[in-house]
Design a protein around this motif. Sequence first.
Motif, PDB file in Angstrom:
ATOM      1  N   TYR A 202      -7.396  -9.811 -39.966  1.00  0.00           N
ATOM      2  CA  TYR A 202      -7.975 -10.201 -38.664  1.00  0.00           C
ATOM      3  C   TYR A 202      -8.708  -8.882 -38.090  1.00  0.00           C
ATOM      4  N   ALA A 203      -7.829  -7.728 -38.116  1.00  0.00           N
ATOM      5  CA  ALA A 203      -8.340  -6.557 -37.466  1.00  0.00           C
ATOM      6  C   ALA A 203      -9.490  -6.102 -37.977  1.00  0.00           C
ATOM      7  N   LYS A 204      -9.648  -6.338 -39.533  1.00  0.00           N
ATOM      8  CA  LYS A 204     -10.746  -5.589 -40.150  1.00  0.00           C
ATOM      9  C   LYS A 204     -11.840  -6.539 -40.471  1.00  0.00           C
ATOM     10  N   ALA A 205     -11.646  -7.966 -39.851  1.00  0.00           N
ATOM     11  CA  ALA A 205     -12.596  -9.095 -40.187  1.00  0.00           C
ATOM     12  C   ALA A 205     -13.912  -8.803 -39.412  1.00  0.00           C
ATOM     13  N   GLU A 206     -14.984  -8.876 -39.919  1.00  0.00           N
ATOM     14  CA  GLU A 206     -16.546  -8.802 -39.474  1.00  0.00           C
ATOM     15  C   GLU A 206     -17.282  -9.933 -39.539  1.00  0.00           C
ATOM     16  N   VAL A 207     -17.589 -10.614 -38.386  1.00  0.00           N
ATOM     17  CA  VAL A 207     -18.719 -11.658 -38.335  1.00  0.00           C
ATOM     18  C   VAL A 207     -20.315 -10.957 -38.433  1.00  0.00           C
ATOM     19  N   THR A 208     -20.737 -11.662 -39.363  1.00  0.00           N
ATOM     20  CA  THR A 208     -22.193 -11.079 -39.610  1.00  0.00           C
ATOM     21  C   THR A 208     -23.128 -12.132 -39.357  1.00  0.00           C
ATOM     22  N   LEU A 209     -22.970 -13.346 -39.037  1.00  0.00           N
ATOM     23  CA  LEU A 209     -24.066 -14.338 -38.627  1.00  0.00           C
ATOM     24  C   LEU A 209     -23.561 -15.207 -37.244  1.00  0.00           C
ATOM     25  N   GLY A 210     -24.318 -15.865 -36.800  1.00  0.00           N
ATOM     26  CA  GLY A 210     -24.048 -16.471 -35.717  1.00  0.00           C
ATOM     27  C   GLY A 210     -24.224 -16.103 -34.426  1.00  0.00           C
ATOM     28  N   GLY A 211     -24.264 -16.876 -33.304  1.00  0.00           N
ATOM     29  CA  GLY A 211     -24.377 -16.486 -32.014  1.00  0.00           C
ATOM     30  C   GLY A 211     -25.495 -17.062 -31.367  1.00  0.00           C
ATOM     31  N   VAL A 212     -26.039 -16.616 -30.040  1.00  0.00           N
ATOM     32  CA  VAL A 212     -26.750 -17.232 -29.115  1.00  0.00           C
ATOM     33  C   VAL A 212     -28.294 -16.846 -30.052  1.00  0.00           C
ATOM     34  N   ASP A 213     -29.019 -17.887 -30.076  1.00  0.00           N
ATOM     35  CA  ASP A 213     -30.241 -17.839 -30.769  1.00  0.00           C
ATOM     36  C   ASP A 213     -31.294 -16.770 -30.015  1.00  0.00           C
ATOM     37  N   THR A 214     -31.771 -15.955 -30.875  1.00  0.00           N
ATOM     38  CA  THR A 214     -32.613 -15.053 -30.061  1.00  0.00           C
ATOM     39  C   THR A 214     -33.833 -15.806 -29.450  1.00  0.00           C
ATOM     40  N   ASN A 215     -34.500 -16.867 -30.002  1.00  0.00           N
ATOM     41  CA  ASN A 215     -35.289 -17.310 -29.298  1.00  0.00           C
ATOM     42  C   ASN A 215     -35.366 -18.016 -27.751  1.00  0.00           C
ATOM     43  N   ALA A 216     -33.914 -18.070 -27.670  1.00  0.00           N
ATOM     44  CA  ALA A 216     -33.714 -18.505 -26.281  1.00  0.00           C
ATOM     45  C   ALA A 216     -33.474 -17.370 -25.284  1.00  0.00           C
ATOM     46  N   LEU A 217     -33.720 -16.199 -25.644  1.00  0.00           N
ATOM     47  CA  LEU A 217     -33.478 -14.989 -24.862  1.00  0.00           C
ATOM     48  C   LEU A 217     -34.841 -14.134 -24.905  1.00  0.00           C
ATOM     49  N   SER A 218     -35.020 -13.549 -23.673  1.00  0.00           N
ATOM     50  CA  SER A 218     -36.132 -12.413 -23.465  1.00  0.00           C
ATOM     51  C   SER A 218     -35.713 -11.337 -24.401  1.00  0.00           C
ATOM     52  N   SER A 219     -36.846 -11.003 -25.317  1.00  0.00           N
ATOM     53  CA  SER A 219     -36.645  -9.842 -26.054  1.00  0.00           C
ATOM     54  C   SER A 219     -36.634  -8.472 -25.323  1.00  0.00           C
ATOM     55  N   ARG A 220     -37.301  -8.736 -24.066  1.00  0.00           N
ATOM     56  CA  ARG A 220     -37.463  -7.438 -23.218  1.00  0.00           C
ATOM     57  C   ARG A 220     -36.134  -7.014 -22.270  1.00  0.00           C
ATOM     58  N   THR A 221     -35.414  -8.174 -22.217  1.00  0.00           N
ATOM     59  CA  THR A 221     -34.499  -8.059 -20.912  1.00  0.00           C
ATOM     60  C   THR A 221     -33.189  -8.885 -21.416  1.00  0.00           C
ATOM     61  N   MET A 222     -33.198  -9.609 -22.550  1.00  0.00           N
ATOM     62  CA  MET A 222     -31.991 -10.268 -22.910  1.00  0.00           C
ATOM     63  C   MET A 222     -31.559 -11.476 -21.860  1.00  0.00           C
ATOM     64  N   GLU A 223     -32.207 -11.642 -21.088  1.00  0.00           N
ATOM     65  CA  GLU A 223     -32.025 -12.736 -20.294  1.00  0.00           C
ATOM     66  C   GLU A 223     -32.156 -14.184 -20.813  1.00  0.00           C
ATOM     67  N   ALA A 224     -31.408 -15.025 -20.401  1.00  0.00           N
ATOM     68  CA  ALA A 224     -31.616 -16.325 -21.018  1.00  0.00           C
ATOM     69  C   ALA A 224     -32.644 -17.267 -20.568  1.00  0.00           C
ATOM     70  N   LYS A 225     -33.613 -17.471 -21.353  1.00  0.00           N
ATOM     71  CA  LYS A 225     -34.686 -18.103 -20.792  1.00  0.00           C
ATOM     72  C   LYS A 225     -34.588 -19.380 -19.823  1.00  0.00           C
ATOM     73  N   SER A 226     -33.438 -20.101 -20.193  1.00  0.00           N
ATOM     74  CA  SER A 226     -33.397 -21.327 -19.331  1.00  0.00           C
ATOM     75  C   SER A 226     -32.448 -21.122 -18.340  1.00  0.00           C
TER      76      SER A 226
END
Length: 107
Positions: free
Chosen positions: A47-71
């Motif tokens: 686990y110490a060396k494990a890397e997650v490469t996919l998944g997380g908060v959808d970029t469409n749900a965030l402002s690309s300028r501020t990273m603030e959640a749109k909703s």
Amino acid sequence: MPQRLAQWLAEAYLPGSPIGGLRDTDLDRMGALLNGWEMTATGSEGYAKAEVTLGGVDTNALSSRTMEAKSVPGLYFIGEAVDVTGWLGGYNFQWAWSSGWVAGEVA
Ligand SMILES: Cc1cc2nc3c(=O)[nH]c(=O)nc-3n(C[C@H](O)[C@H](O)[C@H](O)COP(=O)(O)OP(=O)(O)OC[C@H]3O[C@@H](n4cnc5c(N)ncnc54)[C@H](O)[C@@H]3O)c2cc1C
């Protein structure tokens, strides 16, 4: 190819002569050996060396300028929490720092 592996293969499978002196059959045999090489994973680094490469908060749900959640005004997501996949080689750090910086400036 790691030097130790090359050394081991050469000693195990090739006659002890300079590469220029090898016969075509020797080279063909070595080529077939390398191309047919099969490896079986025997474990992981844990686990110490494990890397997650996919998944997380959808970029469409965030402002690309501020990273603030749109909703949800005032809620920010950055770095690994966002569904952004970086190649190995520093891109993930860059993404974490850059997205963190803009969110921090705005917040
Ligand atoms: C083994 C490995 C090697 C890597 N090598 C590279 C590399 O060479 N180059 C590269 O660019 N990227 C690399 N990465 C990826 C890079 O480390 C991450 O993308 C980056 O660190 C993400 O930063 P982050 O701040 O978003 O998240 P993180 O660094 O994961 O930080 C999240 C923090 O939140 C804390 N936390 C979690 N839950 C809570 C909670 N409930 N309350 C409070 N705190 C909490 C955690 O303890 C952690 O300190 C590697 C990752 C791994 C696992």
